[in-house]
Design a protein around this motif. Sequence first.
Motif, short mmCIF file in Angstrom:
data_model
loop_
_atom_site.label_atom_id
_atom_site.label_comp_id
_atom_site.label_asym_id
_atom_site.label_seq_id
_atom_site.Cartn_x
_atom_site.Cartn_y
_atom_site.Cartn_z
N PHE A 1 0.84 -1.22 -0.06
CA PHE A 1 -0.41 -0.43 -0.01
C PHE A 1 0.92 1.12 -0.17
CE2 PHE A 1 -2.08 -3.34 2.06
CZ PHE A 1 -3.24 -3.57 1.93
N GLY A 2 1.11 1.84 -0.85
CA GLY A 2 2.49 3.28 -1.48
C GLY A 2 3.72 2.12 -0.44
N GLU A 3 4.22 2.99 0.01
CA GLU A 3 5.68 1.97 0.35
C GLU A 3 5.32 1.12 1.87
OE1 GLU A 3 7.69 5.00 3.16
OE2 GLU A 3 6.62 6.56 2.61
N PHE A 4 3.94 1.17 1.85
CA PHE A 4 3.94 0.56 3.45
C PHE A 4 3.25 -1.61 2.83
CE2 PHE A 4 2.81 4.35 4.35
CZ PHE A 4 3.99 4.85 5.33
N GLY A 5 3.52 -2.53 3.35
CA GLY A 5 2.86 -3.89 3.38
C GLY A 5 4.11 -4.89 3.04
N GLY A 6 4.46 -5.38 2.16
CA GLY A 6 5.48 -5.82 1.79
C GLY A 6 5.63 -7.69 2.70
N ARG A 7 6.52 -8.21 2.75
CA ARG A 7 6.49 -9.54 2.68
C ARG A 7 7.94 -10.10 4.08
NH1 ARG A 7 5.27 -14.90 -0.56
NH2 ARG A 7 7.23 -14.51 -1.29
N PHE A 8 8.54 -9.53 5.16
CA PHE A 8 9.86 -8.87 5.24
C PHE A 8 9.97 -10.61 6.30
CE2 PHE A 8 9.25 -5.11 4.23
CZ PHE A 8 9.82 -5.25 2.91
N MET A 9 9.62 -12.47 6.08
CA MET A 9 10.15 -12.97 6.78
C MET A 9 10.60 -14.10 6.32
SD MET A 9 6.92 -14.07 8.21
CE MET A 9 7.05 -12.69 9.84
N PRO A 10 11.30 -14.84 7.61
CA PRO A 10 11.82 -16.10 7.60
C PRO A 10 11.82 -16.55 6.23
CG PRO A 10 11.70 -15.98 9.74
CD PRO A 10 10.69 -14.97 8.96
N GLU A 11 12.66 -17.17 5.27
CA GLU A 11 12.55 -18.10 4.46
C GLU A 11 11.16 -19.77 4.71
OE1 GLU A 11 13.23 -17.71 1.04
OE2 GLU A 11 12.54 -20.01 0.65
N SER A 12 10.97 -19.42 5.90
CA SER A 12 10.87 -21.10 5.80
C SER A 12 9.50 -21.40 6.15
CB SER A 12 12.01 -21.79 8.16
OG SER A 12 12.65 -21.98 8.00
N LEU A 13 9.12 -19.94 6.71
CA LEU A 13 7.80 -19.38 6.32
C LEU A 13 7.30 -18.96 5.07
CD1 LEU A 13 6.72 -17.62 9.36
CD2 LEU A 13 5.86 -20.00 8.66
N ILE A 14 7.99 -18.74 4.25
CA ILE A 14 7.49 -18.33 2.03
C ILE A 14 6.43 -19.66 1.80
CG2 ILE A 14 8.39 -17.45 0.34
CD1 ILE A 14 8.63 -14.57 2.62
N ALA A 15 6.92 -20.31 2.24
CA ALA A 15 6.27 -21.37 1.46
C ALA A 15 5.01 -21.34 2.05
CB ALA A 15 7.20 -23.38 1.58
N ALA A 16 4.25 -20.98 2.93
CA ALA A 16 2.88 -21.25 3.60
C ALA A 16 2.49 -19.57 3.18
CB ALA A 16 3.23 -21.69 5.65
N LEU A 17 2.90 -19.30 3.07
CA LEU A 17 2.38 -17.63 3.19
C LEU A 17 2.04 -17.90 1.39
CD1 LEU A 17 5.03 -15.14 4.90
CD2 LEU A 17 2.50 -15.67 5.19
N ASP A 18 3.15 -18.36 0.74
CA ASP A 18 2.33 -18.68 -0.60
C ASP A 18 1.38 -19.04 -1.26
OD1 ASP A 18 4.76 -16.87 -2.13
OD2 ASP A 18 6.05 -18.93 -2.50
N GLU A 19 1.23 -20.47 -0.28
CA GLU A 19 0.61 -21.42 -0.29
C GLU A 19 -0.74 -20.19 0.22
OE1 GLU A 19 -0.58 -25.56 1.81
OE2 GLU A 19 0.06 -24.26 3.06
N LEU A 20 -0.65 -20.06 1.38
CA LEU A 20 -2.30 -18.95 1.73
C LEU A 20 -2.44 -18.29 0.87
CD1 LEU A 20 -3.95 -18.59 4.28
CD2 LEU A 20 -2.62 -16.58 4.59
#
Lengths: 409, 267
Positions: free
Chosen positions: A18-37
């Motif tokens: 949202f503009g400059e805010f938001g994104g995804r700053f997370m450990p790699e271990s959780l990226i697959a779960a976030l992608d799945e979600l």
Amino acid sequence: MTIEATPTHLRDEQGPFFGEFGGRFMPESLIAALDELSAAYDVAKADPEFHRELAELHRTYTGRPSIITEVPRFAEHAGGARILLKREDLNHTGSHKICNVLGQALIAKRIGKTRLIAETGAGQHGVATATAAALFGMECVVYMGEVDTERQALNVARMRLLGATVIPVTTGTRTLKDALNEAFRDWVANVENTHYLLGTVAGPHPFPVMVRDFVKVIGEEARQQVIDLTGSLPDAVVACVGGGSNAIGIFHAFLDDPDVALHGFEAGGDGVDTLRHAASITMGRPGVLHGSRSIMLQDEDGQTIDSHSISAGLDYPGVGPEHAWLASIGRATYTPVTDAAAMQAFRLLCQTEGIIPAIESAHALAGAIELGRTLGEKATILVNLSGRGDKDVETAGAYFGVLDAGAGA
Amino acid sequence: MTGASVAPSPVASAIEASRQSRAGALIGYLPVGFPTLDDSVDAAVALVENGVDVLELGIPYSDPVMDGPVIQKATQASLDGGFRLRDAFTAVERIRARVDAPVLLMTYWNPVVQYGVGRFADDLVSAGGAGLITPDLTVDSGAVWLAESDRTGLDRVFLAAPTSTDERLRLAVENSRGFVYTVSTMGTTGARAELGAAAETLVGRLRSVGSVSACVGIGVSTPEQIAEILGYADGAIVGSALVRALADDGVPGVARLAARLASGTAR
């Protein structure tokens, strides 16, 4: 009648930024779960059957649509402005949190997760998650700061009665932010069978967008209800802001109505001139916390600063990225309300209207009083009464000294 | 050496040297400022003097979501003791004045953002640091850091997890410099009695997308585990076990443990 929103499309923002805010700053271990979600949510969003199932749950279980209540005796103290409450306190489980929880629980079911975990501050989100877990036959673990388990003991008992395991978090400041940390740690270890049912519009993408989509029903209902009652849009829409889910829930439908002012009221604690407050937008600056870039209370080195509020649900040093964006573009205004002002508004609503609000929601009521005095008696103000105050009776009773000796034990 | 290198990576060189003389590299983690700044410097030096090839210095952070209880407790103690970001550069400088091993900083992302990514990189270079390990910054969210590390020639270590897709492993391999931090198991930092087969499988997957430097961490605490890891990987990373030794038995204790762990690197 209906009133068409102007097509400026602030409502169309879908993240990750949202503009400059938001994104995804997370450990790699959780990226697959976030992608799945993200993928599962995109599929569900486009699936009429999903929306039908969720709407049916809201009709037969949550008790939606929630009503709006006009509060003229309360409004006498607010410059005579017309004040309408969106009664999210009447939802099953007692707050707006159930909207997000049922949506995410359905998604979790779709992706085959059998265990729900959640963080909670006041306990409202924890109770709602425990409720959904019971309804869907899932295991449930709720992380709650140790400080909060003490001041919201009743909600801890509610969660346990519903079959959830409540784990008091003893690290860091032992409040909501540490409960989020602990939930993320659990998720990293158990991501295979577990869905992290995050309770607000913060965290990494897709949470801010997905949670917003599940709570925006609040504003969609209220916008039409206000039009039906008054024949026009309200002059202002008001909500309390911790992480920001109830606020985005009621704001969202009005984002493209430029004549409707949007006011978020943050927890001012002892006052923003002290160090004891949770006014993230008012006093914070941009940074990364809990997986997204937003605005937060932090020191020069980027260490998160402890927040303080009499309201456990607003006691969070960050805020969702969509709010940071709405503040940055000037679409919504965020103002602190002190503990003292919130508690006066709490008592005023109790005694003028016979409604005991959550202390969180009392911050919005205090804001509405000030706003009403500014806007005057011709104004209509819509307030999100995000939760009921049953859980706060002990805190408020002690605050006002109305507990009989021994009754608080 | 992995990735689009702009300069010889001191970390990759140290790992390569360890593979020539022994079975592979021992990488040791300690947080800056625990139990004091002076002791953390002495402890890091003691690690190198007792067989650690590469140092990983942790920057204490208020919200360490990838860390288990031992490291959380130590970093919180450091923060309570008044840790400031500038202490990390001081520590790197003082360690590098005493030993030659390359020093990586392990940091959550917000402190770097607040310091200024470019300024952070410049000050790390000035202090003699080798680069950064970024547990909550992935390649796809790291454009600014990719540019600043290229500008300064600093190493950048990204993580690979058992749940990462091949496409994401490729991204980590192509963009890491120094090594790829291979997460042995799903979970936070902390010693584990047994390491499953996941780490070996993951290193194999990293090799198949081109990794020539994969080091395994999380849960590693014994010389036997290190020997096992070095049978298929380029290095083994130990954190919580060292932190616990430092907490319990001071600098002599952590030195003894480092020497014992280093026996696991023998070929």
